[in-house]
Structure formats: C-alpha cells, structure tokens
Design a protein around this motif. Structure first.
Motif, PDB file in Angstrom:
ATOM      1  N   LEU A 120      -0.428  10.099  -3.921  1.00 21.16           N
ATOM      2  CA  LEU A 120      -0.166   9.381  -3.844  1.00 21.16           C
ATOM      3  C   LEU A 120      -0.352   9.063  -5.751  1.00 21.16           C
ATOM      4  CD1 LEU A 120      -2.335   6.208  -2.986  1.00 21.16           C
ATOM      5  CD2 LEU A 120      -3.866   7.599  -4.150  1.00 21.16           C
ATOM      6  N   GLU A 121      -0.217   9.755  -6.064  1.00 20.40           N
ATOM      7  CA  GLU A 121       0.661   9.844  -7.526  1.00 20.40           C
ATOM      8  C   GLU A 121       1.883   9.443  -8.022  1.00 20.40           C
ATOM      9  OE1 GLU A 121      -1.690  10.159 -11.105  1.00 20.40           O
ATOM     10  OE2 GLU A 121      -2.611   9.244  -8.931  1.00 20.40           O
ATOM     11  N   PHE A 122       2.859  10.372  -7.118  1.00 17.18           N
ATOM     12  CA  PHE A 122       3.907  10.213  -7.181  1.00 17.18           C
ATOM     13  C   PHE A 122       4.412   8.974  -6.335  1.00 17.18           C
ATOM     14  CE2 PHE A 122       7.878  10.028  -4.613  1.00 17.18           C
ATOM     15  CZ  PHE A 122       8.688  10.565  -5.457  1.00 17.18           C
TER      16      PHE A 122
ATOM     17  N   ASN B 190       1.160  -1.410  -0.047  1.00 14.42           N
ATOM     18  CA  ASN B 190       0.446   0.374  -0.035  1.00 14.42           C
ATOM     19  C   ASN B 190       1.079   1.338  -0.014  1.00 14.42           C
ATOM     20  OD1 ASN B 190       1.214   0.830   2.452  1.00 14.42           O
ATOM     21  ND2 ASN B 190      -0.940   0.268   3.718  1.00 14.42           N
ATOM     22  N   GLU B 191       0.208   2.525  -0.254  1.00 12.28           N
ATOM     23  CA  GLU B 191       0.447   3.765  -0.345  1.00 12.28           C
ATOM     24  C   GLU B 191       2.390   4.095   0.091  1.00 12.28           C
ATOM     25  OE1 GLU B 191      -3.236   4.674   1.136  1.00 12.28           O
ATOM     26  OE2 GLU B 191      -2.054   3.646  -0.083  1.00 12.28           O
ATOM     27  N   VAL B 192       1.189   3.707   2.163  1.00 16.32           N
ATOM     28  CA  VAL B 192       2.129   4.224   3.578  1.00 16.32           C
ATOM     29  C   VAL B 192       3.706   3.128   3.726  1.00 16.32           C
ATOM     30  CG1 VAL B 192       2.868   3.894   5.949  1.00 16.32           C
ATOM     31  CG2 VAL B 192       0.585   4.958   4.575  1.00 16.32           C
ATOM     32  N   SER B 193       3.459   1.587   2.724  1.00 15.49           N
ATOM     33  CA  SER B 193       4.914   0.900   2.757  1.00 15.49           C
ATOM     34  C   SER B 193       5.625   0.569   1.566  1.00 15.49           C
ATOM     35  CB  SER B 193       4.402  -0.593   2.499  1.00 15.49           C
ATOM     36  OG  SER B 193       3.369  -0.872   4.009  1.00 15.49           O
ATOM     37  N   ALA B 194       5.037   0.943   0.340  1.00 18.51           N
ATOM     38  CA  ALA B 194       5.255   0.803  -0.618  1.00 18.51           C
ATOM     39  C   ALA B 194       6.905   2.161  -0.749  1.00 18.51           C
ATOM     40  CB  ALA B 194       4.351   1.295  -2.201  1.00 18.51           C
ATOM     41  N   PRO B 195       7.038   3.373  -0.297  1.00 21.44           N
ATOM     42  CA  PRO B 195       7.717   3.714  -0.997  1.00 21.44           C
ATOM     43  C   PRO B 195       9.642   3.673   0.130  1.00 21.44           C
ATOM     44  CG  PRO B 195       6.293   5.339   0.255  1.00 21.44           C
ATOM     45  CD  PRO B 195       5.398   4.569   0.496  1.00 21.44           C
TER      46      PRO B 195
ATOM     47  N   SER C 118       8.325   6.064   5.859  1.00 23.79           N
ATOM     48  CA  SER C 118       7.489   4.863   6.018  1.00 23.79           C
ATOM     49  C   SER C 118       7.795   3.872   7.055  1.00 23.79           C
ATOM     50  CB  SER C 118       7.965   4.144   4.590  1.00 23.79           C
ATOM     51  OG  SER C 118       7.455   3.258   4.713  1.00 23.79           O
ATOM     52  N   ARG C 119       9.354   3.502   6.913  1.00 17.27           N
ATOM     53  CA  ARG C 119      10.334   3.210   7.782  1.00 17.27           C
ATOM     54  C   ARG C 119      10.159   3.076   8.982  1.00 17.27           C
ATOM     55  NH1 ARG C 119      17.486   1.316   6.814  1.00 17.27           N
ATOM     56  NH2 ARG C 119      17.046   0.094   8.887  1.00 17.27           N
ATOM     57  N   TYR C 120      10.108   4.853   9.692  1.00 15.08           N
ATOM     58  CA  TYR C 120      10.826   4.714  11.008  1.00 15.08           C
ATOM     59  C   TYR C 120       9.535   5.793  11.489  1.00 15.08           C
ATOM     60  CZ  TYR C 120      15.407   4.630  10.048  1.00 15.08           C
ATOM     61  OH  TYR C 120      16.893   4.309   9.514  1.00 15.08           O
ATOM     62  N   ASP C 121       8.412   6.534  11.058  1.00 17.41           N
ATOM     63  CA  ASP C 121       7.335   6.872  11.401  1.00 17.41           C
ATOM     64  C   ASP C 121       6.189   6.498  10.229  1.00 17.41           C
ATOM     65  OD1 ASP C 121       5.296   8.673  12.939  1.00 17.41           O
ATOM     66  OD2 ASP C 121       6.984  10.159  12.738  1.00 17.41           O
ATOM     67  N   PRO C 122       5.465   5.659   9.642  1.00 24.49           N
ATOM     68  CA  PRO C 122       4.483   5.650   8.999  1.00 24.49           C
ATOM     69  C   PRO C 122       2.943   5.812   9.752  1.00 24.49           C
ATOM     70  CG  PRO C 122       4.871   2.979  10.566  1.00 24.49           C
ATOM     71  CD  PRO C 122       6.370   3.922  10.655  1.00 24.49           C
ATOM     72  N   ILE C 123       2.827   6.077  10.983  1.00 24.83           N
ATOM     73  CA  ILE C 123       2.203   6.929  11.369  1.00 24.83           C
ATOM     74  C   ILE C 123       2.014   8.164  11.125  1.00 24.83           C
ATOM     75  CG2 ILE C 123       0.610   7.765  13.326  1.00 24.83           C
ATOM     76  CD1 ILE C 123       1.213   4.931  14.722  1.00 24.83           C
ATOM     77  N   SER C 124       3.079   8.491  10.906  1.00 23.61           N
ATOM     78  CA  SER C 124       3.090  10.169   9.950  1.00 23.61           C
ATOM     79  C   SER C 124       2.941  10.255   8.733  1.00 23.61           C
ATOM     80  CB  SER C 124       4.606  10.643  10.615  1.00 23.61           C
ATOM     81  OG  SER C 124       4.280  11.997   9.690  1.00 23.61           O
ATOM     82  N   LEU C 125       3.128   9.324   8.370  1.00 24.20           N
ATOM     83  CA  LEU C 125       3.167   8.991   6.470  1.00 24.20           C
ATOM     84  C   LEU C 125       1.416   9.170   6.201  1.00 24.20           C
ATOM     85  CD1 LEU C 125       4.200   8.669   3.793  1.00 24.20           C
ATOM     86  CD2 LEU C 125       4.313   6.681   3.983  1.00 24.20           C
ATOM     87  N   ALA C 126       1.239   8.338   7.326  1.00 23.32           N
ATOM     88  CA  ALA C 126      -0.341   7.709   7.074  1.00 23.32           C
ATOM     89  C   ALA C 126      -1.486   9.202   6.992  1.00 23.32           C
ATOM     90  CB  ALA C 126      -0.791   6.884   7.800  1.00 23.32           C
ATOM     91  N   SER C 127      -0.477   9.857   7.987  1.00 26.07           N
ATOM     92  CA  SER C 127      -1.939  11.075   8.763  1.00 26.07           C
ATOM     93  C   SER C 127      -1.505  12.175   7.413  1.00 26.07           C
ATOM     94  CB  SER C 127      -1.082  12.220   9.736  1.00 26.07           C
ATOM     95  OG  SER C 127       0.453  12.007   9.535  1.00 26.07           O
TER      96      SER C 127
END
Length: 341
Positions: free
Chosen positions: A312-314, A68-73, A292-301
C-alpha cells in the motif's frame, strides 16, 4: 586539515536529484507539484511531443488519486510510461512502442517472492535505462520483493513487513562537497548519526567510502577526489558532474520538503540489481498494473497477508517520487516540495 564547502553562483553545491545532466547553478524549484512548471518549461523549449506525453502522464496521475489500491496501479503505471516517454522525447531518444518489461507469478503461496518482473531488451524501460547509463537487465528476472527492498522511501515499511530483512540504507545528514584549502582537491562528505557507527558500518560503506570522527561527530566521505579550481569553473563543473554521477549510483533521494539522502550499504545481494529508483519504480509498478488489469482478485489477495502495508505504501507514494524524479531529469533542475508527501 583546513577545508571549506564548495560554492558556485553564490550558493553551496549539494547532491542533486538529476542523474544525467544536473544544473548546479540554478536555484532549487520549490513547488507543490511539478506538473505545471515542467509543462511551461517544455513549452519554452518547444518540446511539443514531450509536452503531449507529460500532459498524458498528469491525467493518469490525477486519475490514480481517485482509485483504490487494486485499481490505482494501472493508471499509475500509465503515468510512469508517459512520463518516461516525455523524458525520452525531450532528449531526442528513439521511442519504441512497447513496455520493455513483463511479468508472471510463480506457483505457491501469495507472496512478493513469487511475483516476478522480467526485463526485456527493447521498449520504453530499456530505453530509459540506456538514457540513465544503467544496465537494461535484458533477459533477467527479479522478484517484486527484491525490487522493493532497494527503495528508500518505503524501506521502513519493508523492514517492518520482513523482520529478518537487512537494512540497506544509511541516512545522511548535511551532505556537501568539500575542498582542501590551498589545494584543488575536493570530495563528497556527509554526517551520519552515531547510532549507525560501528565496525559493521565501516565494512558496509565500502567500497569507495570511509568513516571518520571530528569534534564528537561522525562523518563519511568519498575516498576518491576530484579537482576544483575557482579560476576554471567550466572545467571544474565538468569534472564535478562526472564525480556526482558516480556517487549517485550509491546515494539515493527521498523527494520531500527538504530532499533526504541515503547511502546504499554494500551487503550481500545489493549488487544483483544496481538500477536507479526511477527504473525500479517503473518495473515494480508495471507488474502491479498487470495484476490490476488481468488478475485483480489475485492483487486484492496481496492485501490479506503480511506485506499488505508495504504494498500500500508503494502504491500511494511511488507516483509522487517518480514524477519528481522525472521532472528533475527532464529539466536538469532540483525540485523540492513545500510540505511532505
């Protein structure tokens, strides 16, 4: 003025996806993805180390497709990292085992302005910058927002996410290189849609380009000329490659079924960051991979605010764009897809 389009090896000469050592004589490579073609090319050239890194990049790329978009980066960035190593190894450039880029978040609301990318002086990214003859930006920092602003393949999403944003790119139609009949004088030229033609356009295509009209159509052309002689193709191609490299600093592609080209406008802020798409994608994906690795909750927000579609497009589109660009730099060939991304 009578003129005609330049040709070599029986085909028209056009803009090329490769920046450093493009092969203008070989036909374009049409393939659904460049992985196997480049792998076979590296095997033929006995580039064992580069082939190892290219294969690693492919595995990370395929892994990203399942996330998903949080893990893929995270896996996408390691695809970029290994593809970058493959390019450097194939060109016998030294590889320093560090990323060459870092990042941090400024305090405040959740925004791309507060996600900072820090360029460093040693590692894979600065080595890539040096190979591409670009500034390595060592010691400089840029926001993720301003980096994403300079990518044509997500520019529409950017401008829809930020309503007050300045459009940075003018799409080019039928780009080509022309030669004056009876002369060695040659230049770059492209058509643009009439909706982009106004006094503002005349200003923002400067320096280096000019606007003109012919038979009801509008064109831009490079003011600077180069010399082309049909009797001395080797020297003509050498001059042309230098000329092509210069204009490619302002003209960027979107890799697709027919690669599309965009002229970067000369507007306030555009010259603070002058790197190619490859470098910008690498830097931006690194920052997202850190989150994605260190702060996935922040990325999800970040997907709960107004720039969610842009991000998401990027994440979805950058890997394909990056891999096609790297394939072109490694082989010197022009790649196109039989269908759109």
């Amino acid at each position: 003025m009578s003129e005609h389009q330049l040709n070599t090896s029986g085909k028209p000469i056009g803009l090329h996806g490769c920046l450093i050592d493009p092969d203008f004589r070989t036909s374009r490579v049409l393939c659904s993805d460049p992985w196997d073609f480049v792998a076979l090319w590296l095997k033929r050239e006995h580039q064992t180390e580069a082939l190892f890194y290219w294969d690693q990049a492919k595995h990370f790329y395929n892994a990203s497709l399942q996330l998903n978009e949080v893990s893929a980066p995270l896996t996408s960035y390691y695809c970029f990292l290994n593809a970058g190593k493959a390019l450097l190894a194939s060109k016998q450039c030294a590889i320093v085992e560090s990323h060459g880029v870092g990042g941090h978040a400024d305090e405040g609301r959740k925004s791309l302005e507060n996600e900072i990318v820090d360029f460093q002086g040693s590692g894979i990214l600065p080595a890539l910058c040096r190979y591409l003859s670009e500034p390595d930006n060592a010691g400089k920092s840029f926001t993720l927002k301003e980096i994403l602003w300079q990518m044509p393949f997500i520019h529409r999403a950017y401008c829809l996410s930020y309503k007050s944003a300045t459009e940075l790119f003018i799409p080019l139609l039928h780009s080509c290189f022309m030669r004056k009949d009876g002369s060695q004088e040659a230049w770059f030229q492209a058509q643009i849609h009439k909706r982009y033609v106004n006094s503002y356009t005349r200003r923002v295509i400067k320096p280096g380009f000019e606007l003109f009209q012919r038979e009801g159509k509008y064109f831009i052309r490079r003011k600077r000329r180069f010399r082309w002689s049909g009797h001395d193709i080797k020297n003509s191609l050498a001059q042309f490659e230098t000329y092509h490299k210069q204009i490619r600093r302002r003209i960027a592609p979107i890799y697709s079924n027919e690669n599309r080209w965009y002229l970067k406008k000369s507007v306030t802020g555009h010259d603070r960051l002058v790197n190619s798409q490859l470098v910008l994608m690498f830097a931006a994906m690194h920052r997202l991979s850190e989150l994605s690795r260190y702060d996935p909750i922040s990325l999800a927000s970040h997907f709960n605010v107004n720039h969610n579609w842009l991000l998401l497009e990027f994440i979805k589109s950058a890997p394909g764009q990056f891999v096609y660009g790297m394939a072109s730099e490694i082989t010197g060939l022009e790649f196109i897809r039989p269908d759109a991304f």
